[in-house]
Design a protein around this motif. Structure first.
Motif, PDB file in Angstrom:
ATOM      1  N   THR A 154      -3.445   4.182  -0.221  1.00  0.00           N
ATOM      2  CA  THR A 154      -4.157   3.326  -1.164  1.00  0.00           C
ATOM      3  C   THR A 154      -4.931   2.239  -0.413  1.00  0.00           C
ATOM      4  O   THR A 154      -4.605   1.901   0.725  1.00  0.00           O
ATOM      5  CB  THR A 154      -3.180   2.668  -2.150  1.00  0.00           C
ATOM      6  OG1 THR A 154      -2.191   1.927  -1.415  1.00  0.00           O
ATOM      7  CG2 THR A 154      -2.494   3.709  -3.014  1.00  0.00           C
ATOM      8  N   ASP A 155      -5.941   1.701  -1.068  1.00  0.00           N
ATOM      9  CA  ASP A 155      -6.771   0.654  -0.472  1.00  0.00           C
ATOM     10  C   ASP A 155      -6.808  -0.531  -1.431  1.00  0.00           C
ATOM     11  O   ASP A 155      -7.873  -1.020  -1.812  1.00  0.00           O
ATOM     12  CB  ASP A 155      -8.180   1.195  -0.206  1.00  0.00           C
ATOM     13  CG  ASP A 155      -9.024   0.242   0.618  1.00  0.00           C
ATOM     14  OD1 ASP A 155      -8.450  -0.697   1.203  1.00  0.00           O
ATOM     15  OD2 ASP A 155     -10.250   0.418   0.671  1.00  0.00           O
ATOM     16  N   TRP A 191      -0.279  -7.038   4.025  1.00  0.00           N
ATOM     17  CA  TRP A 191       0.115  -5.829   3.320  1.00  0.00           C
ATOM     18  C   TRP A 191       1.240  -5.118   4.061  1.00  0.00           C
ATOM     19  O   TRP A 191       1.533  -5.429   5.218  1.00  0.00           O
ATOM     20  CB  TRP A 191      -1.076  -4.885   3.158  1.00  0.00           C
ATOM     21  CG  TRP A 191      -1.884  -4.692   4.424  1.00  0.00           C
ATOM     22  CD1 TRP A 191      -3.002  -5.383   4.799  1.00  0.00           C
ATOM     23  CD2 TRP A 191      -1.613  -3.775   5.504  1.00  0.00           C
ATOM     24  NE1 TRP A 191      -3.457  -4.944   6.031  1.00  0.00           N
ATOM     25  CE2 TRP A 191      -2.630  -3.961   6.478  1.00  0.00           C
ATOM     26  CE3 TRP A 191      -0.644  -2.820   5.722  1.00  0.00           C
ATOM     27  CZ2 TRP A 191      -2.675  -3.234   7.670  1.00  0.00           C
ATOM     28  CZ3 TRP A 191      -0.677  -2.076   6.917  1.00  0.00           C
ATOM     29  CH2 TRP A 191      -1.697  -2.297   7.858  1.00  0.00           C
ATOM     30  N   GLN A 203       0.868  -1.174   0.000  1.00  0.00           N
ATOM     31  CA  GLN A 203       0.000   0.000   0.000  1.00  0.00           C
ATOM     32  C   GLN A 203       0.908   1.229   0.000  1.00  0.00           C
ATOM     33  O   GLN A 203       2.023   1.181   0.542  1.00  0.00           O
ATOM     34  CB  GLN A 203      -0.911   0.016   1.231  1.00  0.00           C
ATOM     35  CG  GLN A 203      -1.730  -1.246   1.443  1.00  0.00           C
ATOM     36  CD  GLN A 203      -2.846  -1.415   0.424  1.00  0.00           C
ATOM     37  OE1 GLN A 203      -3.188  -0.488  -0.299  1.00  0.00           O
ATOM     38  NE2 GLN A 203      -3.446  -2.608   0.381  1.00  0.00           N
TER      39      GLN A 203
END
Length: 228
Positions: free
Chosen positions: A167-168, A179, A151
């Protein structure tokens, strides 16, 4: 509980032959909801995030859940070296995985932790890339950043204030174990405990001052969804 990682020569960590190590504060997990701790998570100065299995009623059987292998390795690349491992000095935060609940991937715990050190002389000079991680404990260890989805943070201005956005990107838990977020500012690090509350993860970053007359530096208050 000895991980067996690290060494000390002549009882002196300052000895050039020593490779001293130490665990961060531990996070405790009661997986059964019976008031008894079943699992402990803690990082170390070599960038290892350990899971310890305490499910046995016999303390002599308590040990690293994955033997000599940690749950995850925090390093700036997939291959860890003495020069790129990211020290973990704060306590991890824990949460039940929101979507993965199969008994075949137990304990299904998300472990959130940041990297960085601010303990010893010259720590403030370190420019090693530091990172915040969210790792799924699915009953197996040896996770590296190649098993994780990146991310990315960006900096913007909103109503006259400088803010960060994240960010997703959707994690595929069929092939990925979580992540990571690289902290974008030089010398930025995480040296305080994170907190997982509901669907959110809170953590603070620190950027040491470059001035000897400075007040200690600056940092960011970060808030992310658990992204799981």
């Amino acid at each position: 509980l000895d991980t067996g990682v690290g060494s000390i020569v002549n009882n002196n960590c300052g000895d050039s032959s020593s490779d001293c190590n130490g665990l961060s504060s531990p996070a405790l997990a009661d997986l059964q909801g019976d008031g008894i701790i079943d699992r402990i998570y803690a990082g170390d100065l070599h960038g290892n995030l350990w899971a310890f299995n305490l499910s046995s009623t016999n303390p002599a059987s308590w040990a690293s859940a994955y033997g000599s292998t940690p749950l995850a390795h925090a390093c700036t690349s997939a291959t860890c070296t003495a020069g790129n491992r990211q020290p973990i000095t704060s306590r991890p935060a824990l949460a039940r995985h929101k979507t993965q609940r199969s008994s075949t991937t137990a304990p299904n715990i998300m472990v959130f932790f940041g990297t960085g050190q601010y303990l010893a002389v010259n720590d403030s000079d370190s420019t090693l890339q530091q990172t915040f991680y969210g790792v799924w404990d699915d009953g197996s260890g040896d996770v590296t950043r190649t098993d994780l989805l990146q991310q990315t943070l960006s900096t913007d201005t909103s109503n006259g204030q400088t803010v960060r956005t994240l960010t997703d990107n959707s994690v595929d838990y069929g092939t990925q174990r979580g992540w990571y977020i690289n902290l974008p500012t030089s010398k930025e690090r995480v040296v305080t405990n994170a907190a997982a509350i509901g669907d959110l993860v809170f953590f603070n970053t620190m950027i040491p001052s470059t001035s000897v007359c400075g007040y200690g530096g600056s940092g960011w208050l970060m808030l992310a969804t658990q992204l799981n």
